[in-house]
Design a protein around this motif. Structure first.
Motif, mmCIF file in Angstrom:
data_model
loop_
_atom_site.group_PDB
_atom_site.id
_atom_site.type_symbol
_atom_site.label_atom_id
_atom_site.label_comp_id
_atom_site.label_asym_id
_atom_site.label_seq_id
_atom_site.Cartn_x
_atom_site.Cartn_y
_atom_site.Cartn_z
ATOM 1 N N SER A 10 0.843 -1.191 0.000
ATOM 2 C CA SER A 10 0.000 0.000 0.000
ATOM 3 C C SER A 10 0.876 1.238 0.000
ATOM 4 C CB SER A 10 -0.945 0.004 1.207
ATOM 5 O OG SER A 10 -0.222 0.118 2.397
ATOM 6 N N LEU A 11 0.267 2.329 -0.406
ATOM 7 C CA LEU A 11 1.021 3.547 -0.655
ATOM 8 C C LEU A 11 0.087 4.739 -0.498
ATOM 9 C CD1 LEU A 11 3.788 4.461 -1.821
ATOM 10 C CD2 LEU A 11 2.864 4.016 -4.093
ATOM 11 N N HIS A 12 0.539 5.740 0.263
ATOM 12 C CA HIS A 12 -0.212 6.988 0.364
ATOM 13 C C HIS A 12 0.656 8.088 -0.223
ATOM 14 C CE1 HIS A 12 -2.393 4.587 3.276
ATOM 15 N NE2 HIS A 12 -3.334 5.499 3.319
ATOM 16 N N VAL A 13 0.105 8.867 -1.146
ATOM 17 C CA VAL A 13 0.857 9.975 -1.728
ATOM 18 C C VAL A 13 -0.021 11.224 -1.714
ATOM 19 C CG1 VAL A 13 2.222 8.442 -3.207
ATOM 20 C CG2 VAL A 13 0.165 9.514 -4.127
ATOM 21 N N GLN A 14 0.637 12.365 -1.762
ATOM 22 C CA GLN A 14 -0.079 13.628 -1.837
ATOM 23 C C GLN A 14 -0.489 13.896 -3.293
ATOM 24 O OE1 GLN A 14 -0.433 14.459 1.944
ATOM 25 N NE2 GLN A 14 -0.952 16.069 0.502
ATOM 26 N N GLU A 15 -1.607 14.546 -3.438
ATOM 27 C CA GLU A 15 -2.052 14.964 -4.768
ATOM 28 C C GLU A 15 -0.924 15.753 -5.449
ATOM 29 O OE1 GLU A 15 -5.677 17.156 -4.679
ATOM 30 O OE2 GLU A 15 -5.647 17.619 -6.820
ATOM 31 N N GLY A 16 -0.672 15.403 -6.709
ATOM 32 C CA GLY A 16 0.378 16.087 -7.457
ATOM 33 C C GLY A 16 1.702 15.341 -7.472
ATOM 34 N N ASP A 17 1.907 14.427 -6.498
ATOM 35 C CA ASP A 17 3.151 13.650 -6.480
ATOM 36 C C ASP A 17 3.116 12.599 -7.585
ATOM 37 O OD1 ASP A 17 3.722 13.428 -2.864
ATOM 38 O OD2 ASP A 17 3.978 15.065 -4.322
ATOM 39 N N GLY A 79 1.935 12.968 -11.443
ATOM 40 C CA GLY A 79 0.982 13.959 -10.944
ATOM 41 C C GLY A 79 -0.302 13.317 -10.430
ATOM 42 N N SER A 80 -0.178 12.467 -9.409
ATOM 43 C CA SER A 80 -1.318 11.680 -8.908
ATOM 44 C C SER A 80 -2.498 12.579 -8.544
ATOM 45 C CB SER A 80 -0.894 10.890 -7.671
ATOM 46 O OG SER A 80 0.216 10.084 -7.960
ATOM 47 N N LEU A 100 -4.680 -16.415 -15.859
ATOM 48 C CA LEU A 100 -3.728 -15.407 -15.416
ATOM 49 C C LEU A 100 -3.352 -15.665 -13.970
ATOM 50 C CD1 LEU A 100 -5.446 -12.170 -16.822
ATOM 51 C CD2 LEU A 100 -3.688 -13.591 -17.906
ATOM 52 N N PHE A 101 -2.113 -15.337 -13.618
ATOM 53 C CA PHE A 101 -1.646 -15.459 -12.236
ATOM 54 C C PHE A 101 -1.465 -14.053 -11.681
ATOM 55 C CE2 PHE A 101 -0.940 -19.975 -12.320
ATOM 56 C CZ PHE A 101 -0.716 -20.249 -13.656
ATOM 57 N N PHE A 102 -2.257 -13.735 -10.672
ATOM 58 C CA PHE A 102 -2.312 -12.375 -10.153
ATOM 59 C C PHE A 102 -1.383 -12.170 -8.966
ATOM 60 C CE2 PHE A 102 -5.697 -10.124 -12.327
ATOM 61 C CZ PHE A 102 -6.339 -11.147 -12.995
ATOM 62 N N GLY A 103 -0.884 -10.930 -8.837
ATOM 63 C CA GLY A 103 -0.235 -10.499 -7.616
ATOM 64 C C GLY A 103 -1.305 -10.042 -6.621
ATOM 65 N N THR A 104 -0.865 -9.672 -5.418
ATOM 66 C CA THR A 104 -1.817 -9.243 -4.382
ATOM 67 C C THR A 104 -2.216 -7.783 -4.553
ATOM 68 O OG1 THR A 104 0.066 -8.855 -2.938
ATOM 69 C CG2 THR A 104 -1.159 -10.897 -2.609
ATOM 70 N N GLY A 105 -1.533 -7.064 -5.439
ATOM 71 C CA GLY A 105 -1.932 -5.692 -5.710
ATOM 72 C C GLY A 105 -1.188 -4.660 -4.867
ATOM 73 N N THR A 106 -1.174 -3.425 -5.368
ATOM 74 C CA THR A 106 -0.692 -2.266 -4.616
ATOM 75 C C THR A 106 -1.875 -1.334 -4.445
ATOM 76 O OG1 THR A 106 1.597 -2.360 -5.389
ATOM 77 C CG2 THR A 106 0.777 -0.219 -4.651
ATOM 78 N N ARG A 107 -2.195 -1.043 -3.190
ATOM 79 C CA ARG A 107 -3.339 -0.164 -2.899
ATOM 80 C C ARG A 107 -2.823 1.264 -2.798
ATOM 81 N NH1 ARG A 107 -8.486 -0.874 -1.236
ATOM 82 N NH2 ARG A 107 -9.446 0.858 -0.146
ATOM 83 N N LEU A 108 -3.226 2.115 -3.728
ATOM 84 C CA LEU A 108 -2.792 3.506 -3.759
ATOM 85 C C LEU A 108 -3.889 4.414 -3.229
ATOM 86 C CD1 LEU A 108 -0.800 5.750 -4.750
ATOM 87 C CD2 LEU A 108 -2.053 5.714 -6.908
ATOM 88 N N THR A 109 -3.505 5.291 -2.305
ATOM 89 C CA THR A 109 -4.411 6.329 -1.823
ATOM 90 C C THR A 109 -3.769 7.673 -2.102
ATOM 91 O OG1 THR A 109 -5.165 4.884 -0.035
ATOM 92 C CG2 THR A 109 -5.673 7.232 0.160
ATOM 93 N N VAL A 110 -4.474 8.523 -2.828
ATOM 94 C CA VAL A 110 -3.972 9.861 -3.143
ATOM 95 C C VAL A 110 -4.717 10.855 -2.257
ATOM 96 C CG1 VAL A 110 -3.601 11.592 -4.911
ATOM 97 C CG2 VAL A 110 -3.506 9.159 -5.512
ATOM 98 N N ILE A 111 -3.950 11.558 -1.430
ATOM 99 C CA ILE A 111 -4.528 12.471 -0.440
ATOM 100 C C ILE A 111 -4.659 13.858 -1.051
ATOM 101 C CG2 ILE A 111 -4.215 13.457 1.856
ATOM 102 C CD1 ILE A 111 -2.299 10.976 2.320
ATOM 103 N N PRO A 112 -5.880 14.420 -1.026
ATOM 104 C CA PRO A 112 -6.066 15.760 -1.647
ATOM 105 C C PRO A 112 -5.303 16.842 -0.880
ATOM 106 C CG PRO A 112 -8.183 14.692 -1.210
ATOM 107 C CD PRO A 112 -7.137 13.851 -0.548
#
Lengths: 112, 115
Positions: A10-17, A79-80, A100-112
């Motif tokens: 998982s990943l949290h980024v600021q808007e614009g990053d 520019g998220s 298909l063989f899937f990964g577990t995913g990356t959960r992205l949250t973009v903070i306004p």
């Protein structure tokens, strides 16, 4: 069962990053690498299908690269924006396989 | 809108109930799939149908029983489930037939809770 790994979880980024995440996979019987974007309560949506080593694909602010020799793919978001918040899944397609063989995913949250 | 619909979207059932999940695709595809998504695990393939024939059963317990009456419809019949079967069940479809990219189109899933 093949080991397709995604990082970070998982990943949290600021808007614009700008941000990027990784998908690694066993490369011995590679046929294609798929990226999906999955928003909460919606269907996973296909972003890219990549087949060639060195391939680079782009859709708006999102792009992806592929290295089949070393077995990894990167997904970049420039520019998220808050609407980019989703889980990004990669999936390996092997030659001759019916699934298909899937990964577990990356959960992205973009903070306004 | 991916062209793949699933009903119901949410289902709560007891361990002795019998219920069915339905998937329909409007894409003219020939292959359909059932996946299970549990918390913090990758999507797990359960069943694959290609031209209405089951081509993959990924060691799924017999309390899950798939049915594919035609290329557009796929069912998952559930009976005597366990609480650990609670998960999101996703349906997908693809062109099928082999010899090409297996790009899959997904439905929104059924969130199943087994009490």
């Amino acid at each position: 069962i093949l080991n397709v790994e995604q990082s970070p979880q998982s990943l949290h980024v600021q808007e614009g990053d700008s941000t990027n995440f990784t998908c690694s996979f066993p490369s011995s019987n590679f046929y294609a690498l798929h990226w999906y974007r999955w928003e909460t309560a919606k269907s996973p949506e296909a972003l890219f299908v990549m087949t060639l080593n060195g391939d680079e694909k782009k859709k708006g602010r999102i792009s992806a690269t592929l290295n089949t020799k070393e077995g990894y793919s990167y997904l970049y978001i420039k520019g998220s924006q808050p609407e980019d918040s989703a889980t990004y899944l990669c999936a390996l397609e092997e030659a001759g396989a019916n699934n298909l063989f899937f990964g577990t995913g990356t959960r992205l949250t973009v903070i306004p | 809108e991916t062209g793949v619909t699933q009903t119901p979207r949410h289902l709560v059932m007891g361990m002795t109930n019998k219920k069915s999940l339905k998937c329909e695709q409007h894409l003219g595809h020939n292959a359909m799939y059932w996946y299970k998504q549990s918390a913090k695990k990758p999507l797990e393939l359960m069943f694959v149908y290609n031209f209405k024939e089951q081509t993959e059963n990924n060691s799924v317990p017999s309390r899950f029983s798939p049915e594919c009456p035609n290329s557009s419809h796929l069912f998952l019949h559930l009976h005597t489930l366990q609480p650990e079967d609670s998960a999101l069940y996703l349906c997908a479809s693809s062109q099928g037939g082999g010899g090409g990219l297996n790009e899959q189109f997904f439905g929104p899933g059924t969130r199943l809770t087994v009490l």
